[in-house]
Structure formats: C-alpha cells, structure tokens
Scaffold this motif. Sequence first.
Motif, PDB file in Angstrom:
ATOM      1  N   UNK A  21     -12.929   7.998   3.022  1.00 19.42           N
ATOM      2  CA  UNK A  21     -11.659   7.434   3.512  1.00 19.42           C
ATOM      3  C   UNK A  21     -11.269   6.034   2.406  1.00 19.42           C
ATOM      4  N   UNK A  22     -10.237   6.308   1.508  1.00 20.11           N
ATOM      5  CA  UNK A  22     -10.147   5.269   0.628  1.00 20.11           C
ATOM      6  C   UNK A  22      -9.051   4.357   0.962  1.00 20.11           C
ATOM      7  N   UNK A  23      -9.212   3.151   0.569  1.00 19.78           N
ATOM      8  CA  UNK A  23      -8.000   2.120   0.767  1.00 19.78           C
ATOM      9  C   UNK A  23      -8.009   1.328  -0.395  1.00 19.78           C
ATOM     10  N   UNK A  24      -6.640   0.893  -0.900  1.00 14.71           N
ATOM     11  CA  UNK A  24      -6.409   0.078  -2.042  1.00 14.71           C
ATOM     12  C   UNK A  24      -5.570  -0.939  -1.616  1.00 14.71           C
ATOM     13  N   UNK A  25      -5.765  -2.025  -2.186  1.00 13.76           N
ATOM     14  CA  UNK A  25      -4.676  -3.148  -1.763  1.00 13.76           C
ATOM     15  C   UNK A  25      -4.441  -3.686  -3.222  1.00 13.76           C
ATOM     16  N   UNK A  26      -3.101  -4.547  -3.383  1.00 10.53           N
ATOM     17  CA  UNK A  26      -2.695  -4.782  -4.412  1.00 10.53           C
ATOM     18  C   UNK A  26      -2.395  -6.237  -4.744  1.00 10.53           C
ATOM     19  N   UNK A  27      -2.839  -6.979  -3.809  1.00  8.80           N
ATOM     20  CA  UNK A  27      -2.636  -8.471  -3.700  1.00  8.80           C
ATOM     21  C   UNK A  27      -3.648  -9.362  -3.920  1.00  8.80           C
ATOM     22  N   UNK A  28      -4.899  -8.713  -4.630  1.00 11.53           N
ATOM     23  CA  UNK A  28      -5.964  -9.635  -4.934  1.00 11.53           C
ATOM     24  C   UNK A  28      -6.488 -10.176  -3.734  1.00 11.53           C
ATOM     25  N   UNK A  29      -6.471  -9.592  -2.524  1.00  6.00           N
ATOM     26  CA  UNK A  29      -7.205 -10.255  -1.453  1.00  6.00           C
ATOM     27  C   UNK A  29      -8.677  -9.940  -1.619  1.00  6.00           C
TER      28      UNK A  29
END
Lengths: 112, 111
Positions: A21-29
């Motif tokens: 299960x993949x998860x990507x965030x775009x806010x440099x957290x």
Amino acid sequence: DVKVTQSSRYLVKRTGEKVFLECVQDMDHENMFWYRQDPGLGLRLIYFSYDVKMKEKGDIPEGYSVSREKKERFSLILESASTNQTSMYLCASREVIHSPLHFGNGTRLTVT
Amino acid sequence: ILNVEQSPQSLHVQEGDSTNFTCSFPSSNFYALHWYRWETAKSPEALFVMTLNGDEKKKGRISATLNTKEGYSYLYIKGSQPEDSATYLCAVKTSYDKVIFGPGTSLSVIP
C-alpha cells in the motif's frame, strides 16, 4: 493544501499474497503514519516514521512492515496477507509534532 | 493503556436541530485533543486542536470545549445541516507523542 495520496481506493487480494500500500504526501512533512480502521474501533496505529529511513512500531504492527526510502513516500507492506487484515487503511502525515494529522482517502483492502 | 471513548456511537437528528457529543479520556499524560470530521468517501479532516483546560474553539456552526481535569471534550453543532452528516473522531495526544483515537460518533442529519 496538503495532499496525501494513497495509490488505491479498493484492493482485493488473496490469502498469502504480498501486498503493497503506497502513500505519497506533497508538503515535505517529516512524520508519516499508517492506521487501520475497523467497525466499532478507533483508528489503530500500525507503524509510523519520523523521518526518512526511520520507522517505529505502533500498536498493532504484527503482520506488517513499512518502508520509507524518500521523505514523501511511506509504504505499508503486508508480507503474507491474511483474512484478518481485511480493513480500511489510512495514511497520514504531520508537519510538526504539535500539528494535526492530514489523511489520505483510505484504501479498502479485502483479503479473500 | 489510554482509552478514548466517544458517545453516542451514532445519532440521527432532523435538519435544524442542535446536537452535541462527548469524548472522554484519562486525564493523566494529556497533551492535546484533536477533533476530526470524516465524511463518506473522503479523508478525515481536522476540525480543532485543543490543549488547555477550558479551551473553547469555534468554526462556523461547530464548536468544542475541553476539560482536561475531568477528562472530557464536547463537540456542539448548532442548526445541523445535511452536509454535517459524517463520523466525528476524537483523538487524544499524550505527552509521549502517542495519539489514541476514539471509535467515533456517526451523525446523520435528516432533511
């Protein structure tokens, strides 16, 4: 706005399969989390990561592992899927330790 | 083990009614309380972050209060609308950076 994207909305897998299960965030957290949600229970923490290549066990890590090779991506791995892992999986990220969580839309996994 | 409880489990109200629900938690090692709204087919969205005893927060028709000494928080919705239908999650963060979620309160607002 923070965007947390989970790669699949619905997944159906067979018992014994390896599942990613993949998860990507775009806010440099820096902080990222994996939860599962089952009826009548609160969200339960599986694994979390404070930074790249760091990982910590949550409350229910058995049967799962994680990978965080890049800051924006946090993968949950079911080494050998079992029917009791049928659930809704939610990924979240957090800016700093005092911030609320930003969640993805969830992946509903069914293991048959 | 920190146990966060929410009541009621579910609630059905008529459009225009005001409603409230409760989050209860042990007060030891308390650091912060978060309220989230989770609409069907969407991701949970943070409503409030509360840290101090006596805190009151408001966002439109929704408000929340916090009592850390007795270990509870109330969420109020004034004049409920169908778009308020969602599951409302309470999460307590301890001083050890452990975040424990309650089971949620499911609200249905009937037009």
